[in-house]
Write an enzyme that holds these catalytic residues in place. Structure first.
Site, PDB file in Angstrom:
ATOM      1  N   SER A 662     -39.340  39.382 104.888  1.00 25.90           N
ATOM      2  CA  SER A 662     -39.081  40.137 103.450  1.00 25.90           C
ATOM      3  C   SER A 662     -40.668  40.159 102.869  1.00 25.90           C
ATOM      4  CB  SER A 662     -38.308  39.401 102.483  1.00 25.90           C
ATOM      5  OG  SER A 662     -38.791  37.886 102.265  1.00 25.90           O
ATOM      6  N   LYS A 705     -35.678  36.694  93.169  1.00 28.96           N
ATOM      7  CA  LYS A 705     -37.481  36.778  93.207  1.00 28.96           C
ATOM      8  C   LYS A 705     -37.993  37.493  92.120  1.00 28.96           C
ATOM      9  CE  LYS A 705     -37.021  37.291  98.351  1.00 28.96           C
ATOM     10  NZ  LYS A 705     -37.132  38.424  99.537  1.00 28.96           N
TER      11      LYS A 705
END
Length: 815
Positions: A662, A705
């Site tokens: 990611s 996040k």
């Protein structure tokens, strides 16, 4: 330039007014589960199909209620099936090491057991009365006296003949002896010595003749005794038959329809008569109370168990289905080997371990025989030999009771070997997907024994109908747990949280346990407020409390960033440096963590060094992401000359393992910045993976996040320029906290969706990425042009180094 997302795109809300009810009390509490249609269809198929091997493995994540749903579905089918028979073990009188298994109609196993217990008591009384009776004693005495009289008559006849010869038969403590007599008196030895030799020899010859006849009479004594004993034994049997027959005929009449029981009762009759001597010896020992004790003592058999002679006539009811309605449904919580297949228990007696058929104990397979057995796969597989024992029973369609050591051939002791029970059971294993796929891959028996896979869904589609299903499920949870009802706003908040659990606004979670915990805790907070109904505020309190209990590590990370222990910039710009975002998981609680990612470039042969991988801190997925960067650079910028740089990438201040791809887009941005010598905005954080064509791909944990970088920026002070760059494909997964949405709406924090690397690098640098022209060049003032020029210069430098005594300009002129 890519525009930030509008506030309404950052969180999907559930309209409480559109639900159509005031509280969950207005709904029917008849929906304990939501979704799982595929699994239910598979369960119904596996449960109903009668063929061998069609056992079921219910697989799926924990917390979805899979075990309860399995039990519910199985119970519904079991109620329509017939109740299976009872199973009993009885003594095998011809071979006691192999107890006999009997199948009896439902409920008659216990009846037979009780009848045999009463029969034993009646037989005890009848035998005692019989062998203490005057008739028996008279007949027994007559037999004994007859044998005695025969012996006495023979001795009398011999004595009379000896007397005629003036010789007397004398009984002494040491036995019989002959001696001469005179005038009715025994002649003394001195007087015999005065006789002449001829007369002494004649006298001695007569005595020896009578002595020989006496020996012949005495030799017949054991024969007469044996004959008497046989007569007494026959008498004992006749009396035992007399005492037992009436009782046994009465008992046998109740079971005339069961041939196996009738045969067993006949065997009992024969065994009692065969062992009647034990009862007789006890009866001859004294009064009735003494007889009882004596009979107990006399009945100690070789197995050493108290009252063993009577125990041999008992019935061990292994499975009693008299109280079972339909087919049995058994859930075995501790599926070890003995609990599955049963065992033969042992008793410590006089320093030895002894046993008999009465100590045979059933296993879960016996109890579920004719029905269903549900087992947790993880518990089964962690018990030694339990999995192999279950497979063996299913493969052979029978239950063989033996110890694991005997089954493995490790030990061999003289013990019972009960007759195997025929098996007709449907087994449902419940476990995680990983266990199912591992067993399927490594155990070839899986495809033969567990042909049906019931796969439970992690989530369901978010539709109007699904929301109402959710509401009914919550109503059911409230009813089951006796909680305060939820109003529509509370249900709407639970639905929103469900979307957050799956990180998808188009899905709802099926994690029943998490939802049950949330509703329970919300009811608690409503109670603290003295509220009769749970509202949205109480649900939020419960969520906040759950987060508070679990976020110690997250707080420490934020504290370290605020104190500059962990270096994260939220303002300014820097070359070859970008804020990447990762997710940490701790005991079910996930939170984001900003990471400074840096890149350095130099002249080289096209190698990109992943420092995390080189130090064995990076996992294979992270290494894959870094290798993709090489593919992107070579495909875009190395068509006409080799890639002539070496680069290094690293997660700064990372001391633990890193995996996943990611952060590959963030690493690419840092690398492009380092090559082009263009600074990147530190007010933006980046997440998303990238492919070799520069397309940004979706990632997981997008909400955590974003929120973590928002918290970091808020702690440092929001400037209005901060935000997060995410993949466009992750937009439908956004379920951000209300305060993050509010900041976006106020323009103090931004979420930028991007589809390609070019869109992302433009946001980070403030310069356009640039599109390749037909001649293969990029426009001046673009990021791609700066990267291409730098890489071309590096290629020239490399050629110059490779050309003997040449310069870079000379190397270029030779082209």
């Amino acid at each position: 330039m890519t525009e930030p997302l509008a506030a309404h795109a950052l969180r999907r809300t559930c309209d409480a007014s559109a639900l159509g009810f005031a509280t969950t009390d207005d709904l029917s509490a008849d929906a304990p589960f939501v979704g799982h249609e595929r699994a239910i269809e598979a369960l119904e198929f596996g449960i109903e199909i009668p063929n061998d091997g069609y056992n079921v493995f219910a697989l799926g994540p924990g917390g979805t209620g899979r075990r309860r749903l399995v039990q519910q579905q199985v119970a519904a089918h079991a109620s329509d099936r017939s109740t299976p028979p009872d199973w009993c073990y009885v003594n095998n009188f011809s071979e006691e090491r192999t107890p006999q298994l009997m199948q009896l109609p439902t409920g008659r196993g216990t009846a037979l057991c009780e009848d045999m217990e009463q029969f034993i008591e009646d037989v005890k009384t009848a035998l005692l009365a019989t062998f203490e009776s005057e008739d028996y004693q008279t007949r027994r005495q007559a037999v004994q006296e007859e044998a005695q009289e025969e012996q006495e008559a023979a001795l009398d006849e011999l004595q009379e003949r000896a007397r005629e010869e003036n010789i007397a038969l004398i009984r002494t403590p040491n036995g019989f002896a002959f001696a001469p007599i005179k005038d009715g008196e025994v002649v003394s030895p001195e007087e015999i010595d005065t006789l002449d030799e001829e007369r002494r020899e004649a006298l001695q010859e007569k005595i020896e003749q009578f002595q020989e006849e006496l020996q012949q009479i005495l030799r017949k004594v054991p024969e007469r005794q044996r004959a008497a004993r046989k007569q007494i034994q026959q008498l004992n049997r006749e009396m035992a038959e007399f005492a037992v027959n009436d009782l046994l005929e009465e008992l046998q009449a109740r079971y005339d329809d069961l041939e196996q029981v009738v045969d067993y009762l006949q065997a009992v009759r024969a065994d009692i008569i065969e062992n009647v001597e034990a009862f007789v010896r006890a009866a001859q020992s004294g009064s009735s109370s003494q007889n009882q004790a004596a009979m107990q003592q006399q009945s100690q058999q070789s197995n050493g168990l108290p009252g063993a002679l009577w125990r041999r006539y008992r019935v061990n009811v292994l499975v009693d289905n008299s109280d079972t309605e339909g087919a049995p449904v058994i859930y075995e919580d501790n599926p070890n080997y003995r609990n599955l297949v049963g065992e033969v228990e042992q008793i410590a007696q006089m320093g030895a371990l002894v046993t008999d058929f009465n100590l045979i104990q059933p296993g879960a397979l016996h109890k579920a025989n004719g029905g269903y057995l549900i087992i947790e796969a993880r518990k089964l597989l962690t018990q030694p030999y339990a999995w192999e024992g279950l497979k063996r029973a299913l493969q052979n369609n029978e239950i063989q009771i033996e110890s694991p050591g005997e089954a493995l051939g490790l030990i061999r002791t003289v013990t019972l070997e009960p007759e195997a029970a025929p098996l007709d059971v449907k087994v449902v294993l419940v476990g995680e997907r990983m266990l199912y796929y591992l067993l399927s891959a490594y155990d070839p028996d899986m495809e033969d024994l567990f042909k049906v896979m019931a796969d439970f869904d992690d989530n369901i589609d978010h539709t109007d109908a699904a929301r109402m299903q959710y509401a009914r499920m919550l109503a059911t949870l409230v009813d089951e747990q006796d909680l305060r009802p939820l109003d529509a706003s509370a249900v709407a908040r639970v639905v929103e949280h469900s979307m957050r659990l799956v990180d998808d606004t188009k899905k709802l979670s099926t994690h029943r346990t998490a939802l049950c915990d949330l509703v329970t805790e919300a009811s608690y907070w409503a109670g603290k407020d003295a509220a009769d109904v749970v509202s949205r505020t109480h649900v939020q309190q419960a969520l906040d409390a759950q987060e508070r209990r679990a976020d110690r590590l997250r707080e420490r990370v934020q504290e370290s960033i605020a104190r500059d222990t962990i270096y994260i910039d939220t303002e300014g710009s820097a070359v070859g440096q970008v804020n990447g975002l990762s997710v940490l998981q701790q005991d079910g609680f996930a939170f984001g963590k900003p990471n400074r990612i840096t890149a350095r470039v130099r002249l080289g042969s096209g190698d990109i060094v992943d420092i995390e991988r080189e130090t064995e801190l990076g996992g294979p997925l992270h290494a894959k992401g870094v290798l993709i960067l090489s593919g992107f650079l070579e495909g875009r910028f190395a068509q006409e000359h080799p890639l002539s740089l070496s680069a290094s990438l690293v997660f700064e201040q990372s001391y633990g393992g890193i995996d996943g791809d990611s952060a590959s887009s963030a690493e690419l941005y840092a690398l492009l910045s380092a090559i082009a010598d263009l600074p990147l905005k530190q007010s933006l954080a980046v997440t998303g993976s990238v492919n070799q064509h520069g397309v940004i791909q979706p990632i997981g944990g997008v909400n955590e996040k974003i929120e973590e970088f928002y918290d970091t920026c808020q702690a440092a002070g929001l400037t209005g320029s901060q935000g997060v760059i995410i993949p466009q494909s992750n937009v439908e997964h956004l379920m951000l906290r209300p305060e993050v949405v509010a900041a976006a709406e106020a323009g103090t924090f931004h979420i930028y969706p991007v589809r390609t690397v070019d869109e992302g690098i433009a946001l980070l640098t403030g310069q356009p990425a640039g599109t390749r022209a037909d001649d293969g060049t990029y426009p001046e003032g673009t990021v791609n042009r700066a990267v291409a020029d730098r890489l071309a210069a590096m290629a020239d430098q490399r050629r110059a180094f490779a050309s003997p005594n040449g310069t870079a300009d000379e190397a270029a002129s030779h082209e």
